[in-house]
Design an enzyme around this catalytic site. Structure first.
Site, PDB file in Angstrom:
ATOM      1  N   PRO A  20       0.766  -1.217  -0.002  1.00 16.38           N
ATOM      2  CA  PRO A  20      -0.150   0.015  -0.070  1.00 16.38           C
ATOM      3  C   PRO A  20       0.793   1.367   0.115  1.00 16.38           C
ATOM      4  O   PRO A  20       1.776   1.385   0.779  1.00 16.38           O
ATOM      5  CB  PRO A  20      -0.868  -0.108   1.406  1.00 16.38           C
ATOM      6  CG  PRO A  20      -0.592  -1.460   1.846  1.00 16.38           C
ATOM      7  CD  PRO A  20       0.562  -2.072   1.214  1.00 16.38           C
ATOM      8  N   GLU A  21       0.533   2.036  -0.962  1.00 14.50           N
ATOM      9  CA  GLU A  21       1.418   3.500  -1.241  1.00 14.50           C
ATOM     10  C   GLU A  21       0.422   4.687  -0.283  1.00 14.50           C
ATOM     11  O   GLU A  21      -0.724   4.463  -0.161  1.00 14.50           O
ATOM     12  CB  GLU A  21       1.668   3.640  -2.552  1.00 14.50           C
ATOM     13  CG  GLU A  21       2.419   2.504  -3.283  1.00 14.50           C
ATOM     14  CD  GLU A  21       3.832   2.779  -2.950  1.00 14.50           C
ATOM     15  OE1 GLU A  21       4.392   3.864  -2.378  1.00 14.50           O
ATOM     16  OE2 GLU A  21       4.778   1.954  -3.497  1.00 14.50           O
TER      17      GLU A  21
END
Ligand SMILES: [Zn+2]
Length: 272
Positions: A2-3
């Site tokens: 997840p960014e």
């Protein structure tokens, strides 16, 4: 992984479902995340209380309650979703249950995420050294230029360093360097100010665009290969080694920089 845009999308997705609702339980099925979850402490702090505010610092979510905060990081593979009791899945390690029946559920197959408690996020060891937010007022080309002088580190590592700016992961670093025509292995200290202006603009543009595209449903967070599905369409170099550059038809090259896979177009991107 997840960014920043997925974390921001998570925040926007969960906030309306949990804010100011009475918390009835904090349930931990597996406490062995990146750090052991201090279950008892968090239970004592949260039960019968509410979350008054949810903010994001880099890729950390801060769920504020009685002027203290639950710090949540999604690690490599974590996700938060609004759920109901009957659809428990494998790797659903933590539930925060609310009096009205809402459940905030944390799933994390690789268990690199974290759930920690702090009475002062500013001084917490995970947060105190973080650089400015890329979407905040203190991030621009001058900031990058000033901190980059005399640095020999590759520019890609430089912009992925959370002390310089938070939340620029591999995908966004690769794509922003392509958009500003800078080769990822260029020495940070040799890249001129004008290029940093452009680079900062491109980082902001990419993150904003990705947040915009991801802000629809919680289902969109993770595609089959842990890449955000909604962003994959528009990648120009990331994951495209050996394929042709959309702009000039040269083959995209792959290179390892600081243990990470990098991709760039040797024709479009200049070395400094
Ligand atoms: Zn090209």
């Amino acid at each position: 992984m997840p960014e920043l845009p997925e974390v921001e999308t998570t925040l926007r997705g969960i906030e309306p479902h949990i804010l100011n609702k009475k918390i009835s339980s904090f349930l931990v099925r597996q406490d062995s995340l990146r750090w052991v979850v201090p279950t008892k402490l968090i239970q004592n702090k949260l039960i019968n209380k509410t979350f008054s505010k949810i903010t994001r610092r880099g890729k950390y979510l801060l769920l504020e309650s009685s002027n203290e905060s639950l710090i949540v990081h999604l690690g490599m593979s974590g996700s938060l979703r609004i759920s109901s009791k009957d659809n428990l899945k494998k790797h659903d390690h933590i539930d925060i249950c609310f009096a009205d029946g809402t459940i905030l559920r944390y799933c994390d197959p690789r268990r690199f995420g974290c759930f920690l408690w702090t009475n002062d996020p500013e001084t917490h060891f995970l947060l105190k050294d973080l650089g400015p937010e890329p979407l905040g007022n203190h991030f621009n080309g001058d900031h990058l230029f000033d901190l980059s002088r005399k640095r020999k580190t590759p520019i890609k590592n430089f912009i992925m360093n959370s002390k310089i700016v938070v939340g620029v992961g591999n995908i966004y670093a690769s794509e922003a360097l392509f958009a500003s025509k800078i080769r990822p292995s260029s020495k940070a200290g040799r890249v001129p100010r004008k290029k940093y202006d452009l680079l900062a603009q491109e980082i902001v543009k990419l993150l904003r665009e990705s947040i915009k595209q991801g802000g629809t449903t919680l289902r969109d967070f993770v595609g089959g290969n842990n890449q955000p599905g909604y962003f994959k369409q528009s990648l120009k170099v990331y994951g495209r080694e050996g394929e042709n550059c959309y702009d000039c038809s040269f083959p995209i090259k792959g290179q390892r920089i600081g243990q990470r896979a990098s991709a760039y177009c040797p024709n479009c991107q200049s070395n400094f």
